[in-house]
Design a protein around this motif. Structure first.
Motif, mmCIF file in Angstrom:
data_model
loop_
_atom_site.group_PDB
_atom_site.id
_atom_site.type_symbol
_atom_site.label_atom_id
_atom_site.label_comp_id
_atom_site.label_asym_id
_atom_site.label_seq_id
_atom_site.Cartn_x
_atom_site.Cartn_y
_atom_site.Cartn_z
ATOM 1 N N VAL A 172 -32.443 37.937 24.882
ATOM 2 C CA VAL A 172 -31.892 37.042 25.448
ATOM 3 C C VAL A 172 -32.607 36.340 25.926
ATOM 4 O O VAL A 172 -33.757 35.969 26.086
ATOM 5 C CB VAL A 172 -31.888 37.734 26.744
ATOM 6 N N ASN A 173 -32.608 35.153 25.715
ATOM 7 C CA ASN A 173 -33.065 33.031 25.426
ATOM 8 C C ASN A 173 -32.310 32.591 27.234
ATOM 9 O O ASN A 173 -32.034 32.060 26.656
ATOM 10 C CB ASN A 173 -32.605 32.576 24.225
ATOM 11 N N PRO A 174 -33.003 33.013 28.429
ATOM 12 C CA PRO A 174 -32.871 32.401 28.882
ATOM 13 C C PRO A 174 -33.419 30.457 29.193
ATOM 14 O O PRO A 174 -34.556 30.867 28.853
ATOM 15 C CB PRO A 174 -33.653 32.744 30.685
ATOM 16 N N VAL A 175 -33.042 29.680 29.565
ATOM 17 C CA VAL A 175 -33.279 28.268 30.624
ATOM 18 C C VAL A 175 -34.607 28.810 31.410
ATOM 19 O O VAL A 175 -34.724 29.598 31.533
ATOM 20 C CB VAL A 175 -32.200 27.598 30.689
ATOM 21 N N PHE A 176 -34.521 27.802 32.152
ATOM 22 C CA PHE A 176 -35.617 28.025 32.863
ATOM 23 C C PHE A 176 -34.875 28.512 33.733
ATOM 24 O O PHE A 176 -33.749 28.852 34.626
ATOM 25 C CB PHE A 176 -35.277 26.116 34.631
ATOM 26 N N VAL A 177 -35.470 29.302 34.672
ATOM 27 C CA VAL A 177 -35.473 30.754 35.138
ATOM 28 C C VAL A 177 -35.961 30.297 37.215
ATOM 29 O O VAL A 177 -37.168 29.676 37.360
ATOM 30 C CB VAL A 177 -35.678 31.988 34.717
ATOM 31 N N TYR A 178 -35.284 30.289 37.782
ATOM 32 C CA TYR A 178 -34.961 30.266 39.399
ATOM 33 C C TYR A 178 -34.477 31.586 39.762
ATOM 34 O O TYR A 178 -34.083 32.545 39.654
ATOM 35 C CB TYR A 178 -34.154 29.248 39.850
ATOM 36 N N GLY A 179 -34.451 31.605 40.942
ATOM 37 C CA GLY A 179 -33.562 33.222 42.285
ATOM 38 C C GLY A 179 -35.361 33.528 42.859
ATOM 39 O O GLY A 179 -36.490 33.774 42.446
ATOM 40 N N PRO A 180 -35.331 34.472 44.079
ATOM 41 C CA PRO A 180 -35.984 34.982 44.683
ATOM 42 C C PRO A 180 -37.263 36.493 43.496
ATOM 43 O O PRO A 180 -36.861 36.818 43.508
ATOM 44 C CB PRO A 180 -35.428 35.769 45.144
ATOM 45 N N PRO A 181 -38.060 36.108 43.685
ATOM 46 C CA PRO A 181 -38.616 37.188 43.210
ATOM 47 C C PRO A 181 -38.868 38.195 43.772
ATOM 48 O O PRO A 181 -38.273 38.494 45.044
ATOM 49 C CB PRO A 181 -40.326 36.546 43.527
ATOM 50 N N LEU A 182 -39.082 38.636 43.144
ATOM 51 C CA LEU A 182 -38.556 40.687 43.421
ATOM 52 C C LEU A 182 -39.862 41.161 44.998
ATOM 53 O O LEU A 182 -39.760 41.524 45.552
ATOM 54 C CB LEU A 182 -39.149 42.103 42.516
ATOM 55 N N GLN A 183 -40.715 40.859 44.656
ATOM 56 C CA GLN A 183 -41.681 41.019 45.956
ATOM 57 C C GLN A 183 -42.599 39.115 46.348
ATOM 58 O O GLN A 183 -42.972 38.084 45.699
ATOM 59 C CB GLN A 183 -43.099 41.528 45.052
#
Length: 345
Positions: free
Chosen positions: A195-206
């Motif tokens: 799996v090859n993601p681009v720049f990853v955003y989104g809420p961290p788990l913690q």
């Protein structure tokens, strides 16, 4: 009843933690590896506490992923492996140890996988768009057939003068090449997928408890949300994907090993910019509007968060879209990330 036991290396990492959560929510048991169990304390006692108490989520120490046999005990009894432990930073200073960790860590876990037992069905690697992005100029669309062959060469030429972003790119390319070389030469019985993601955003788990705990990947959103001037060029932008979508994409090959064997999947959902982030945050957090630098609203990005394909190298996410369907919108990703920072400002 758990569906299966999945090993996630580097489980306390930003993407890996969300991936562990997603697997657990979908009925899998997760055994995570960390350098020190103490580094997963917040996962065990807070964010994934209920799974830890039930025994569905456990953590084991693998102090050095590059040591032969490092994963021999960790792989016992698992039906799937998500290899996610790899150095991540855009500020590396020396390519040698970073490339060694990426390549040797991949070889080590694959060699251990050979002895995991017949119940092991698949190994999924978290690679990166950095392993795909070549030197092509627009108009050009990157696909899973492309490879970054320039970063490793640059590291060889520049040594310790190599920019950190190039060292990171070289490590991801070298690590993934080692992954596919193993498949070609060893021909294991288990399936292999990347799996090859681009720049990853989104809420961290913690959610971070201090400013210094804000992860490098989401620091651009924090910088703008905290009221600092808009950052300049952000490595990896304009293309972004939500961490929760990467988790979904990591699960798919685990659930469908035969259908994804030998495949790469680009995880990408939108094209953003610092100005777009500022505009989104000023709208979503009216109480912070006076703090967030206004900049030039609406400038430099598409209202649909897409790129101009004639001037910017595009990425083709169609293969991954066919697997997981709709992506989390860029706006939601930015807002959900910022919500984890509310207590810090």
């Amino acid at each position: 009843m758990s569906k299966d036991l999945i090993l996630i290396s580097g489980v306390n990492g930003y993407i890996a933690a969300r991936t562990a959560e997603h697997f657990l929510q979908n009925g899998y048991s997760v055994r995570g590896t960390v350098r020190k169990v103490s580094s997963a304390k917040s996962m065990l006692e807070e964010s994934l506490k209920e799974y830890a108490e039930s025994g569905a989520f456990t953590v084991v120490e693998v102090p050095d992923i590059t040591v032969d046999g490092a994963f021999d005990e960790a792989v016992k009894g698992v039906t799937g492996i998500a290899h996610m432990a790899s150095p991540v930073s855009f500020f590396f200073k020396d390519p040698v140890p970073i490339l060694h960790a990426a390549v040797q860590g991949t070889k080590t876990i694959l060699n251990s996988a050979l002895n995991a037992g017949p119940q092991l069905k698949t190994v999924v690697l978290t690679s990166s768009i950095a392993a795909i992005k070549n030197l092509a100029e627009a108009p050009y669309t990157l696909t899973e057939k492309d490879w970054n062959d320039a970063a490793e060469v640059a590291c060889e030429k520049m040594g310790k003068d190599t920019p950190g972003a190039i060292i990171y790119s070289a490590s991801k390319a070298a690590g993934e090449k080692a992954f596919w070389k193993f498949r070609e030469e060893v021909k294991p019985k288990f399936t292999m997928t990347s799996v090859n993601p681009v720049f990853v955003y989104g809420p961290p788990l913690q959610p971070p408890k201090t400013e210094s705990a804000v992860g490098e990947t989401v620091r651009a959103i924090w910088t703008i949300f905290s009221g600092a001037p808009h950052p300049g060029a952000i490595p990896g932008l304009p293309f972004t994907v939500d961490v929760r979508d990467v988790a979904k994409l990591m699960l798919y090959p685990i659930a469908h090993p035969d259908a994804t064997n030998g495949e790469r999947y680009i995880a990408s959902s939108a094209a953003g910019s610092p100005q777009a982030i500022a505009d989104i945050l000023r709208s979503a957090f009216p109480d912070a509007k006076d703090r967030i630098v206004e900049g030039n609203p609406g400038e430099g990005y598409s209202k649909d968060y897409e790129v101009d394909k004639e001037t910017t190298v595009d990425v083709d996410n169609s293969k991954a879209t066919a697997l997981i369907g709709d992506w989390i919108p860029f706006k939601k990703s930015v807002v959900d990330t910022a919500k984890t920072f509310v207590g810090l400002v």
